[in-house]
Scaffold this motif. Structure first.
Motif, short mmCIF file in Angstrom:
data_model
loop_
_atom_site.label_atom_id
_atom_site.label_comp_id
_atom_site.label_asym_id
_atom_site.label_seq_id
_atom_site.Cartn_x
_atom_site.Cartn_y
_atom_site.Cartn_z
N ARG A 2 0.85 -1.93 0.24
CA ARG A 2 0.11 -0.11 -0.24
C ARG A 2 0.74 1.23 -0.18
NH1 ARG A 2 -5.26 -1.41 -0.55
NH2 ARG A 2 -5.87 -3.02 0.75
N LEU A 3 0.12 2.70 -0.43
CA LEU A 3 0.72 3.61 -0.08
C LEU A 3 1.13 3.97 0.86
CD1 LEU A 3 -1.84 5.55 -2.48
CD2 LEU A 3 0.75 4.62 -2.98
N VAL A 37 0.78 5.23 -8.83
CA VAL A 37 -0.45 5.19 -7.82
C VAL A 37 -0.38 4.07 -8.44
CG1 VAL A 37 -2.98 5.43 -7.30
CG2 VAL A 37 -1.16 7.52 -8.03
N GLU A 91 1.56 1.00 -6.50
CA GLU A 91 1.38 1.74 -4.94
C GLU A 91 -0.02 0.79 -4.49
OE1 GLU A 91 3.76 5.63 -4.19
OE2 GLU A 91 5.15 4.37 -3.89
N GLY A 134 -2.92 2.33 -5.04
CA GLY A 134 -3.55 3.23 -5.00
C GLY A 134 -5.34 3.49 -5.88
N GLY A 135 -5.42 4.42 -5.81
CA GLY A 135 -7.04 4.87 -6.48
C GLY A 135 -7.20 6.23 -6.96
N GLU A 170 -6.26 9.03 -4.13
CA GLU A 170 -4.23 8.96 -3.72
C GLU A 170 -3.50 9.94 -5.14
OE1 GLU A 170 -5.13 6.32 -1.59
OE2 GLU A 170 -5.71 6.01 -3.56
N ARG A 175 -4.22 13.60 -5.03
CA ARG A 175 -3.41 14.02 -3.85
C ARG A 175 -1.80 13.87 -4.38
NH1 ARG A 175 -4.25 9.14 0.07
NH2 ARG A 175 -6.31 10.43 0.13
N ARG A 204 -10.72 6.97 -12.64
CA ARG A 204 -10.62 5.36 -12.53
C ARG A 204 -10.41 4.78 -13.91
NH1 ARG A 204 -16.35 5.43 -8.12
NH2 ARG A 204 -14.78 7.04 -6.67
N ARG A 220 -3.22 -0.57 -14.40
CA ARG A 220 -3.06 -1.51 -13.75
C ARG A 220 -3.14 -2.74 -14.41
NH1 ARG A 220 -6.44 0.70 -9.79
NH2 ARG A 220 -8.44 0.29 -10.26
N GLY A 237 -2.24 -4.62 -7.98
CA GLY A 237 -3.13 -3.76 -6.99
C GLY A 237 -4.18 -4.27 -7.21
#
Length: 283
Positions: free
Chosen positions: A3-4, A156, A159, A161-162, A165, A168, A190, A197, A220
């Motif tokens: 995970r992040l 992202v 790591e 994330g979605g 993230e 961010r 998304r 991914r 992920g």
């Protein structure tokens, strides 16, 4: 699944690199006594880890970087590797060779074994192998802004994330990032991450010894069924119907086709309406 914020760095335990134990920032160091131990850890490691390896570990003096390092780079190209070596003038050709082998960065053990530099190298190498692969297959019509968004999406995705993230990472509101994607002819965040991914999973599946379950988790996905479902939706098949060696190329082809359609839609929206003042001026 990594995970992040739960990042790991795998380090060969040579004397020069032992000094880095407390200099890896948010990364958690794990130490390995030789290439065999390191290879054992890399076998099922997710692409969110980073390796710092002594370039000359076990090599004959004057013979250049260790062939074992090259083998690991070819075996697990999804994992970013920082090669550490003293960058004296006579080692210049070795540094060139290391980049040709596929290392993500080099670390000068004479001048750069400082906390700020080590942490900068680790940050710089995040998702570097995936970024390289995605940029290599990306259409020439993609803008530099689009490429920056894809680089961020690669980080992202690697790591786990979605979309939050991704926003961010830019220090922006999710709606702002969505607007950027529309402007640059990219899918919504998304869906962009869904594509990233899938491309990551296809990259992992090409590596020897990676199971579908391991590749799904590394990309992920909670389960291999989720990966298969995503591949069927986006790529038109999964490892049961498309060979592992062809999955990445098929995904790249479909991804670029979607980007082309998005560019065409954006072009149509930007055309002046017939009868409008702009249409009269430019029609």
């Amino acid at each position: 699944m990594t995970r992040l914020g739960e990042r790991t760095v795998l380090i060969t335990a040579t004397p020069a690199l032992r000094a880095l134990a407390r200099r890896t920032g948010e990364y958690q160091p794990r130490w390995f006594d030789g290439w065999d131990d390191l290879a054992g850890a890399m076998e099922t490691a997710p692409p969110a880890v980073t390796v710092i390896a002594d370039a000359y570990l076990g090599a004959q003096p004057g013979a250049g970087p260790s062939p074992r390092l090259r083998e690991l780079l070819e075996w697990r190209p999804s994992i970013p590797v920082i090669a550490a070596l003293p960058l004296v003038p006579e080692h210049g050709p070795d540094a060139v060779a290391l980049f040709a082998w596929g290392v993500s960065q080099v670390l000068d053990l004479l001048m750069e074994a400082r906390p700020a530099v080590v942490q900068a190298r680790l940050r710089d190498t995040r998702a570097r192998p995936l970024k390289r692969r995605v940029e290599a297959i990306l259409s020439q019509y993609a803008s530099e802004n689009a490429r920056n968004l894809l680089r961020a999406a690669s980080e992202v995705a690697v790591e786990g994330g979605g979309a939050p993230e991704l926003a961010r990472l830019f220090g922006a509101d999710p709606r702002t990032v969505a607007a950027w994607c529309r402007r640059e002819g990219l899918p919504a965040p998304r869906r962009l991450l869904a594509w990233t991914r899938v491309l990551l999973a296809a990259m992992l599946l090409r590596e020897e010894g990676r199971s579908i379950v391991n590749s799904a988790r590394g990309a992920g996905y909670a389960t291999d069924h989720a990966l298969r479902r995503a591949m069927r939706e986006l790529v038109g098949g999964d490892p049961a119907t498309i060979s592992r060696g062809e999955l990445f190329d098929r995904a790249a082809e479909r991804f670029n086709a979607e980007l082309r359609d998005l560019r065409e839609d954006a072009r149509e929206r930007s055309r002046p309406l017939p009868g409008s003042r702009a249409g009269a001026l430019y029609g």
